[in-house]
Scaffold this motif. Structure first.
Motif, PDB file in Angstrom:
ATOM      1  N   VAL A   1     -22.476  25.530  22.432  1.00 14.49           N
ATOM      2  CA  VAL A   1     -21.138  25.071  22.805  1.00 14.49           C
ATOM      3  C   VAL A   1     -20.592  26.046  23.839  1.00 14.49           C
ATOM      4  N   TYR A   2     -20.195  25.505  25.001  1.00 19.12           N
ATOM      5  CA  TYR A   2     -19.641  26.386  26.023  1.00 19.12           C
ATOM      6  C   TYR A   2     -18.148  26.166  26.233  1.00 19.12           C
ATOM      7  N   ILE A   3     -17.624  25.035  25.761  1.00 23.66           N
ATOM      8  CA  ILE A   3     -16.190  24.791  25.855  1.00 23.66           C
ATOM      9  C   ILE A   3     -15.776  23.863  24.716  1.00 23.66           C
ATOM     10  N   GLN A   4     -14.571  24.086  24.190  1.00 18.58           N
ATOM     11  CA  GLN A   4     -14.098  23.264  23.074  1.00 18.58           C
ATOM     12  C   GLN A   4     -12.602  22.993  23.224  1.00 18.58           C
ATOM     13  N   PHE A   5     -12.220  21.749  22.909  1.00 16.48           N
ATOM     14  CA  PHE A   5     -10.808  21.408  22.750  1.00 16.48           C
ATOM     15  C   PHE A   5     -10.593  21.135  21.274  1.00 16.48           C
ATOM     16  N   ASN A   6      -9.563  21.733  20.706  1.00 20.74           N
ATOM     17  CA  ASN A   6      -9.195  21.526  19.313  1.00 20.74           C
ATOM     18  C   ASN A   6      -7.714  21.196  19.296  1.00 20.74           C
ATOM     19  N   SER A   7      -7.341  20.064  18.708  1.00 21.86           N
ATOM     20  CA  SER A   7      -5.938  19.642  18.737  1.00 21.86           C
ATOM     21  C   SER A   7      -5.021  20.600  17.975  1.00 21.86           C
ATOM     22  N   THR A   8      -5.554  21.366  17.054  1.00 20.86           N
ATOM     23  CA  THR A   8      -4.745  22.357  16.353  1.00 20.86           C
ATOM     24  C   THR A   8      -4.316  23.461  17.310  1.00 20.86           C
ATOM     25  N   VAL A   9      -5.226  23.875  18.172  1.00 21.77           N
ATOM     26  CA  VAL A   9      -4.932  24.895  19.177  1.00 21.77           C
ATOM     27  C   VAL A   9      -4.125  24.273  20.320  1.00 21.77           C
ATOM     28  N   GLY A  10      -4.540  23.083  20.773  1.00 22.10           N
ATOM     29  CA  GLY A  10      -3.792  22.363  21.798  1.00 22.10           C
ATOM     30  C   GLY A  10      -4.246  22.592  23.222  1.00 22.10           C
ATOM     31  N   TYR A  11      -5.321  23.335  23.399  1.00 22.64           N
ATOM     32  CA  TYR A  11      -5.856  23.573  24.735  1.00 22.64           C
ATOM     33  C   TYR A  11      -7.346  23.872  24.641  1.00 22.64           C
ATOM     34  N   TYR A  12      -8.006  23.935  25.801  1.00 15.66           N
ATOM     35  CA  TYR A  12      -9.438  24.204  25.858  1.00 15.66           C
ATOM     36  C   TYR A  12      -9.704  25.695  25.718  1.00 15.66           C
ATOM     37  N   VAL A  13     -10.819  26.017  25.056  1.00 14.61           N
ATOM     38  CA  VAL A  13     -11.265  27.398  24.900  1.00 14.61           C
ATOM     39  C   VAL A  13     -12.704  27.467  25.402  1.00 14.61           C
TER      40      VAL A  13
END
Length: 74
Positions: free
Chosen positions: A33-45
């Motif tokens: 995994v090189y990038i992830q969006f998580n709705s709890t965080v609200g932005y891409y990491v």
């Protein structure tokens, strides 16, 4: 002798009324995994140099962020 790119998105919840729904999108290159969006965080990491670069690019695109944040409602 090639490159492997994939992605998956999924909604997770534990309550019957879906009030705790979390939407996750993972972008994967060569099984990492090189990038992830998580709705709890609200932005891409980003998790790699390439992922951090693209996460910053995606996070600066307000239309992209609004679309991803709205996924949990769909």
């Amino acid at each position: 002798n090639g490159y492997y790119h994939s992605s998956w998105s999924k909604c997770f919840h534990s309550s019957r009324d879906f009030s705790d729904m979390v939407y996750v999108l993972n972008l994967i290159f060569n099984k990492d995994v090189y990038i992830q969006f998580n709705s709890t965080v609200g932005y891409y990491v980003g998790y790699t140099a390439h992922g951090v670069y693209n996460a910053e690019r995606f996070n600066n695109d307000t239309a992209e962020l609004q679309q991803r944040r709205a996924q949990v409602e769909r």
